[in-house]
Design a protein around this motif. Structure first.
Motif, PDB file in Angstrom:
ATOM      1  N   ASN A 281       0.817  -1.212   0.000  1.00  0.00           N
ATOM      2  CA  ASN A 281       0.000   0.000   0.000  1.00  0.00           C
ATOM      3  C   ASN A 281       0.853   1.266   0.000  1.00  0.00           C
ATOM      4  O   ASN A 281       0.472   2.286  -0.595  1.00  0.00           O
TER       5      ASN A 281
ATOM      6  N   LEU B 253      -6.754   6.781   5.058  1.00  0.00           N
ATOM      7  CA  LEU B 253      -7.400   5.535   4.633  1.00  0.00           C
ATOM      8  C   LEU B 253      -7.468   4.543   5.795  1.00  0.00           C
ATOM      9  O   LEU B 253      -8.482   3.856   5.979  1.00  0.00           O
TER      10      LEU B 253
ATOM     11  N   LEU C  83     -10.349   4.164  -3.557  1.00  0.00           N
ATOM     12  CA  LEU C  83      -8.958   3.731  -3.456  1.00  0.00           C
ATOM     13  C   LEU C  83      -8.146   4.095  -4.700  1.00  0.00           C
ATOM     14  O   LEU C  83      -6.960   4.427  -4.601  1.00  0.00           O
TER      15      LEU C  83
ATOM     16  N   THR D   7      -8.283  -2.531  -3.937  1.00  0.00           N
ATOM     17  CA  THR D   7      -9.276  -2.998  -2.968  1.00  0.00           C
ATOM     18  C   THR D   7      -8.836  -4.308  -2.338  1.00  0.00           C
ATOM     19  O   THR D   7      -8.979  -4.516  -1.126  1.00  0.00           O
TER      20      THR D   7
END
Length: 304
Positions: A144, A156, A182, A279
């Motif tokens: 990420n 997030l 996202l 996701t």
């Protein structure tokens, strides 16, 4: 039972009403179109599905979409008083479809959404949260961190934790809204296949994840207000499954479906499962497990 593909190549034995439709006028953006609530490749046109359902089925009958994507056909079936059933191998598609077909009580939804926004801000500015080690508190942190700027990633994380810690009958909507931001919250810009092919951004740029999420909750509220006036609450609820069409169809009783509508996956398009890579990083879904059964994948392209 009629079987109808949305490629619109009409068979001569279909009702004459379909032969008279000006298909070129369909497909414009309409108030009931919810494609904007979650990006998805090759999403079907609501107006086309609506015409087919209206001409080929009757109130109370059951409509199947074995490649349901984000639920365009299922929403249109419900809007016209039909029962709907659909499946998709992509877990993101199943998630968004469940969110779109969920009937909401506007007052209860507003209460949940307001609570969630307060919890997000409280979590984000909480000293304990701010002092946590992101490597252990953020799912798939290493991957990420290649897509999101540090502050964006923290926002997030606050959204993700708030959704997870306050379960509600509308949680699936919040999860779909989170999934929908996202891509826009990431530093990756350009064609969707860059995400599908795992091409990381060259530099990281701050994007307001909390702002994007709040806007998305409001967008769903506006879309649901319109749809709630039209969606029919049927005694037998809708069915949405996350599995291959072959697996799912084997579970249905004989003569259970009155109309089947499918926009078949197009070979060579952006991969449906891998296009939702971001996701999967948060929800812990395995790209390899789901993309192995994907019909429309670009098999000739090397994946990483």
């Amino acid at each position: 039972m009629y079987e109808m593909s949305m490629n619109l190549q009409l068979a001569p034995n279909l009702p004459s009403d379909l032969q008279e439709v000006d298909w070129g006028l369909l497909g414009a953006v309409s108030p009931r179109s919810q494609q904007r609530l979650h990006w998805y490749p090759q999403s079907g046109r609501a107006e086309v599905a609506g015409v087919l359902i209206g001409c080929l089925s009757s109130t109370g009958e059951r409509v199947l979409d074995p490649f349901c994507g984000i639920g365009t056909t299922l929403v249109e079936a419900r809007r016209q008083g039909r029962r709907s059933v659909g499946c998709d191998v992509n877990p993101v598609a199943a998630l968004v479809t469940r969110a779109r077909t969920l009937m909401i009580d506007e007052a209860l939804w507003d209460e949940y959404a307001d609570m969630l926004k307060r919890k997000i801000m409280k979590t984000y500015f909480d000293e304990t949260f701010m002092s946590e080690t992101p490597e252990t508190s953020i799912p798939n942190f290493k991957e990420n961190s290649l897509w999101y700027e540090r502050v964006t990633l923290g926002e997030l994380s606050a959204i993700w934790r708030s959704i997870d810690q306050h379960p509600n009958s509308y949680t699936v909507i919040a999860q779909a809204a989170f999934s929908s931001i996202l891509r826009s919250a990431s530093s990756r810009r350009g064609p969707a296949n860059r995400v599908a092919d795992n091409i990381h951004p060259n530099s990281l740029t701050y994007r307001s994840a909390i702002g994007l999420f709040t806007t998305q909750l409001e967008a769903h509220r506006r879309g649901s207000r319109y749809l709630n006036r039209e969606l029919k609450a049927l005694a037998a609820g809708d069915t949405v499954a996350c599995e291959t069409a072959f697996q799912f169809l084997r579970t249905l009783p004989d003569d259970d479906i009155d109309l089947a509508i499918a926009e078949l996956p197009s070979l060579g398009t952006v991969d449906f499962v891998r296009s939702q890579r971001l996701t999967s990083l948060w929800f812990g879904w395995s790209l390899a497990d789901y993309s192995a059964d994907e019909i429309g994948a670009q098999i000739g392209r090397a994946h990483v």
